[in-house]
Scaffold this motif. Structure first.
Motif, PDB file in Angstrom:
ATOM      1  N   GLU B 115     -27.109 -28.327 -61.920  1.00 58.32           N
ATOM      2  CA  GLU B 115     -28.026 -27.026 -62.387  1.00 58.32           C
ATOM      3  C   GLU B 115     -26.784 -26.108 -62.723  1.00 58.32           C
ATOM      4  OE1 GLU B 115     -28.859 -28.556 -59.552  1.00 58.32           O
ATOM      5  OE2 GLU B 115     -31.000 -28.614 -59.378  1.00 58.32           O
ATOM      6  N   VAL B 116     -26.021 -25.693 -61.739  1.00 62.76           N
ATOM      7  CA  VAL B 116     -25.087 -24.551 -61.973  1.00 62.76           C
ATOM      8  C   VAL B 116     -24.095 -24.689 -63.370  1.00 62.76           C
ATOM      9  CG1 VAL B 116     -23.433 -23.134 -60.759  1.00 62.76           C
ATOM     10  CG2 VAL B 116     -25.003 -24.349 -59.398  1.00 62.76           C
ATOM     11  N   LEU B 117     -23.598 -26.273 -63.436  1.00 61.53           N
ATOM     12  CA  LEU B 117     -22.739 -26.453 -64.504  1.00 61.53           C
ATOM     13  C   LEU B 117     -23.532 -26.255 -65.790  1.00 61.53           C
ATOM     14  CD1 LEU B 117     -19.797 -27.645 -64.660  1.00 61.53           C
ATOM     15  CD2 LEU B 117     -20.768 -29.850 -64.908  1.00 61.53           C
ATOM     16  N   ILE B 118     -24.859 -26.475 -65.835  1.00 62.90           N
ATOM     17  CA  ILE B 118     -25.512 -26.366 -67.111  1.00 62.90           C
ATOM     18  C   ILE B 118     -25.494 -24.884 -67.560  1.00 62.90           C
ATOM     19  CG2 ILE B 118     -27.919 -26.772 -67.811  1.00 62.90           C
ATOM     20  CD1 ILE B 118     -28.242 -29.093 -66.178  1.00 62.90           C
ATOM     21  N   PHE B 119     -26.151 -24.106 -66.545  1.00 61.91           N
ATOM     22  CA  PHE B 119     -26.161 -22.601 -66.612  1.00 61.91           C
ATOM     23  C   PHE B 119     -24.704 -22.180 -67.221  1.00 61.91           C
ATOM     24  CE2 PHE B 119     -25.465 -18.310 -65.251  1.00 61.91           C
ATOM     25  CZ  PHE B 119     -26.467 -17.557 -66.015  1.00 61.91           C
ATOM     26  N   VAL B 120     -23.576 -22.522 -66.489  1.00 65.41           N
ATOM     27  CA  VAL B 120     -22.354 -22.054 -66.865  1.00 65.41           C
ATOM     28  C   VAL B 120     -22.118 -22.405 -68.410  1.00 65.41           C
ATOM     29  CG1 VAL B 120     -19.775 -21.910 -66.327  1.00 65.41           C
ATOM     30  CG2 VAL B 120     -21.636 -21.545 -64.415  1.00 65.41           C
ATOM     31  N   THR B 121     -22.197 -23.697 -68.819  1.00 70.49           N
ATOM     32  CA  THR B 121     -22.065 -24.152 -70.038  1.00 70.49           C
ATOM     33  C   THR B 121     -22.839 -23.471 -71.205  1.00 70.49           C
ATOM     34  OG1 THR B 121     -21.593 -26.490 -69.133  1.00 70.49           O
ATOM     35  CG2 THR B 121     -21.739 -26.241 -71.330  1.00 70.49           C
ATOM     36  N   ALA B 122     -23.963 -23.132 -70.675  1.00 69.33           N
ATOM     37  CA  ALA B 122     -24.876 -22.209 -71.615  1.00 69.33           C
ATOM     38  C   ALA B 122     -24.295 -20.723 -71.667  1.00 69.33           C
ATOM     39  CB  ALA B 122     -26.188 -22.229 -70.947  1.00 69.33           C
ATOM     40  N   LEU B 123     -23.991 -20.161 -70.563  1.00 66.60           N
ATOM     41  CA  LEU B 123     -23.118 -18.973 -70.309  1.00 66.60           C
ATOM     42  C   LEU B 123     -22.013 -18.752 -71.515  1.00 66.60           C
ATOM     43  CD1 LEU B 123     -22.866 -16.280 -69.004  1.00 66.60           C
ATOM     44  CD2 LEU B 123     -21.463 -17.496 -67.362  1.00 66.60           C
ATOM     45  N   ILE B 124     -21.131 -19.807 -71.166  1.00 67.47           N
ATOM     46  CA  ILE B 124     -19.850 -19.873 -71.905  1.00 67.47           C
ATOM     47  C   ILE B 124     -20.167 -19.818 -73.314  1.00 67.47           C
ATOM     48  CG2 ILE B 124     -17.825 -21.194 -72.392  1.00 67.47           C
ATOM     49  CD1 ILE B 124     -17.621 -21.749 -69.468  1.00 67.47           C
ATOM     50  N   SER B 125     -21.130 -20.967 -73.736  1.00 69.16           N
ATOM     51  CA  SER B 125     -21.620 -20.942 -75.235  1.00 69.16           C
ATOM     52  C   SER B 125     -21.878 -19.612 -75.661  1.00 69.16           C
ATOM     53  CB  SER B 125     -22.591 -22.075 -75.331  1.00 69.16           C
ATOM     54  OG  SER B 125     -22.497 -23.042 -74.621  1.00 69.16           O
ATOM     55  N   GLY B 126     -22.822 -18.760 -75.054  1.00 72.46           N
ATOM     56  CA  GLY B 126     -23.229 -17.533 -75.433  1.00 72.46           C
ATOM     57  C   GLY B 126     -22.245 -16.749 -75.640  1.00 72.46           C
ATOM     58  N   ILE B 127     -21.275 -16.526 -74.774  1.00 74.08           N
ATOM     59  CA  ILE B 127     -19.802 -15.818 -74.887  1.00 74.08           C
ATOM     60  C   ILE B 127     -19.207 -16.245 -75.954  1.00 74.08           C
ATOM     61  CG2 ILE B 127     -17.892 -15.061 -73.864  1.00 74.08           C
ATOM     62  CD1 ILE B 127     -19.092 -15.503 -71.097  1.00 74.08           C
ATOM     63  N   VAL B 128     -18.999 -17.251 -76.327  1.00 77.87           N
ATOM     64  CA  VAL B 128     -18.067 -18.024 -77.206  1.00 77.87           C
ATOM     65  C   VAL B 128     -18.448 -17.694 -78.846  1.00 77.87           C
ATOM     66  CG1 VAL B 128     -16.942 -19.836 -78.600  1.00 77.87           C
ATOM     67  CG2 VAL B 128     -16.854 -19.497 -75.976  1.00 77.87           C
ATOM     68  N   VAL B 129     -20.079 -17.717 -78.580  1.00 76.91           N
ATOM     69  CA  VAL B 129     -20.801 -17.618 -80.257  1.00 76.91           C
ATOM     70  C   VAL B 129     -20.568 -16.285 -80.479  1.00 76.91           C
ATOM     71  CG1 VAL B 129     -22.965 -17.466 -80.958  1.00 76.91           C
ATOM     72  CG2 VAL B 129     -22.197 -19.516 -79.968  1.00 76.91           C
ATOM     73  N   VAL B 130     -20.994 -15.239 -79.513  1.00 76.63           N
ATOM     74  CA  VAL B 130     -20.770 -13.767 -79.843  1.00 76.63           C
ATOM     75  C   VAL B 130     -19.536 -13.365 -80.337  1.00 76.63           C
ATOM     76  CG1 VAL B 130     -20.924 -11.474 -78.922  1.00 76.63           C
ATOM     77  CG2 VAL B 130     -22.771 -13.089 -78.386  1.00 76.63           C
ATOM     78  N   LYS B 131     -18.465 -14.027 -79.515  1.00 80.41           N
ATOM     79  CA  LYS B 131     -16.990 -13.467 -79.879  1.00 80.41           C
ATOM     80  C   LYS B 131     -16.657 -13.998 -81.083  1.00 80.41           C
ATOM     81  CE  LYS B 131     -14.891 -12.836 -75.360  1.00 80.41           C
ATOM     82  NZ  LYS B 131     -14.769 -11.477 -75.407  1.00 80.41           N
ATOM     83  N   ILE B 132     -16.999 -15.178 -81.828  1.00 78.91           N
ATOM     84  CA  ILE B 132     -16.784 -15.907 -82.794  1.00 78.91           C
ATOM     85  C   ILE B 132     -17.531 -14.723 -83.940  1.00 78.91           C
ATOM     86  CG2 ILE B 132     -17.185 -17.837 -84.585  1.00 78.91           C
ATOM     87  CD1 ILE B 132     -16.741 -19.731 -81.983  1.00 78.91           C
TER      88      ILE B 132
END
Lengths: 145, 145
Positions: B115-132
């Motif tokens: 569950e932690v891995l799922i959350f952190v993957t989604a968290l990183i996706s959110g960060i990367v999308v905004v940065k792009i």
């Protein structure tokens, strides 16, 4: 879904003191803010090798935390997830978007920034504490998931 | 040597998060659920982390420079803008949905829970999308100038 959790003031006081100690030590050694968002964002978008390596090593230390607790107490820290996978995915994505715009989360704004009495951090912390409480209220007591 | 010290600072943070309950979404959500299964523990975490950091920062920032860097890198902005407030509000919505914040989830990765891995993957996706998106928009506005 609601899970009852026991009130643990002493563990929480000790844990908070260690979080504060880590923040103070990072400032003493590198002059940097101990913010999970900033450290993670800097790993994803590196500017130089030394800048990347200190963040990566701090992150590695953080991830070793539960293992160290296991060694000392014989038990991994509890991770009880009372929400569905879809909530973890959507929630995680929203957290990622939010913290990138606000440049900080509970550690960077809530602890380090508040301790510096930064007006931006005080406003950020009040804002996310309020929206988190509203979200939890809506999900648990209005929508009733 | 420098990286070993930084590893241990990350470890102190990770142990603090682990024993404080910040890595446990059930406890985090119950803290915000005043109308339901309220668990006030996290107020003790924030309280002691703030006291330690407030006092520690005052001592450390009196020094001319950090021990392992040339100067302290403190945020200097004091203005309140929409990105700060909107981003914080958004972060709180995600935190209320998932129960993990970045500083709680990164150490929790060490428990090996999916569950932690799922959350952190989604968290990183959110960060990367905004940065792009941010970099696309900033290149566009530069091109218009």
């Amino acid at each position: 879904m609601m899970l009852e959790t026991a009130f643990t003031p002493f563990y929480s006081l000790a844990g908070g003191a260690l979080i504060g100690l880590a923040a103070v030590l990072l400032m003493l050694t590198t002059g940097r803010i101990m913010g999970a968002t900033g450290i993670l964002a800097g790993i994803l978008q590196p500017t130089s090798l030394p800048d990347w390596s200190w963040r990566a090593v701090v992150l590695l230390g953080m991830i070793s935390g539960p293992g160290a607790v296991l060694l000392i107490t014989g038990q991994l820290p509890a991770v009880q997830v009372p929400v569905s996978t879809i909530m973890l995915v959507i929630g995680g994505f929203i957290v990622g978007v939010g913290v990138t715009f606000s440049s900080g989360c509970t550690s960077g704004h809530g602890v380090c920034g508040m301790a510096r009495l930064s007006p931006r951090s005080i406003v950020a912390t009040l804002t996310f504490m309020i929206t988190t409480a509203i979200t939890v209220y809506l999900i648990r007591h209005v929508i009733g998931v | 040597m420098r990286l070993i010290i930084l590893y241990f600072i990350g470890l102190i943070f990770g142990v603090g998060i682990s024993i404080s309950g910040m890595a446990n979404p059930a406890r985090v959500l119950n803290f915000f659920d005043v109308a339901g299964a309220w668990d006030p523990s996290l107020a003790f975490v924030m309280g002691s982390a703030l006291v330690v950091t407030f006092i520690g920062y005052r001592l450390v920032l009196k020094q001319p420079s950090p021990l392992m860097a040339s100067n302290f890198q403190l945020p200097t902005r004091r203005d309140l803008d929409l990105q700060l407030i909107g981003g914080s509000a958004f972060f709180g919505i995600g935190w209320g949905m998932a129960g993990f914040c970045p500083g709680g989830a990164l150490p929790a990765l060490g428990t090996g829970r999916i569950e932690v891995l799922i959350f952190v993957t989604a968290l990183i996706s959110g960060i990367v999308v905004v940065k792009i998106l941010k970099s696309i928009f900033s290149t566009r506005s530069l091109a218009q100038v």
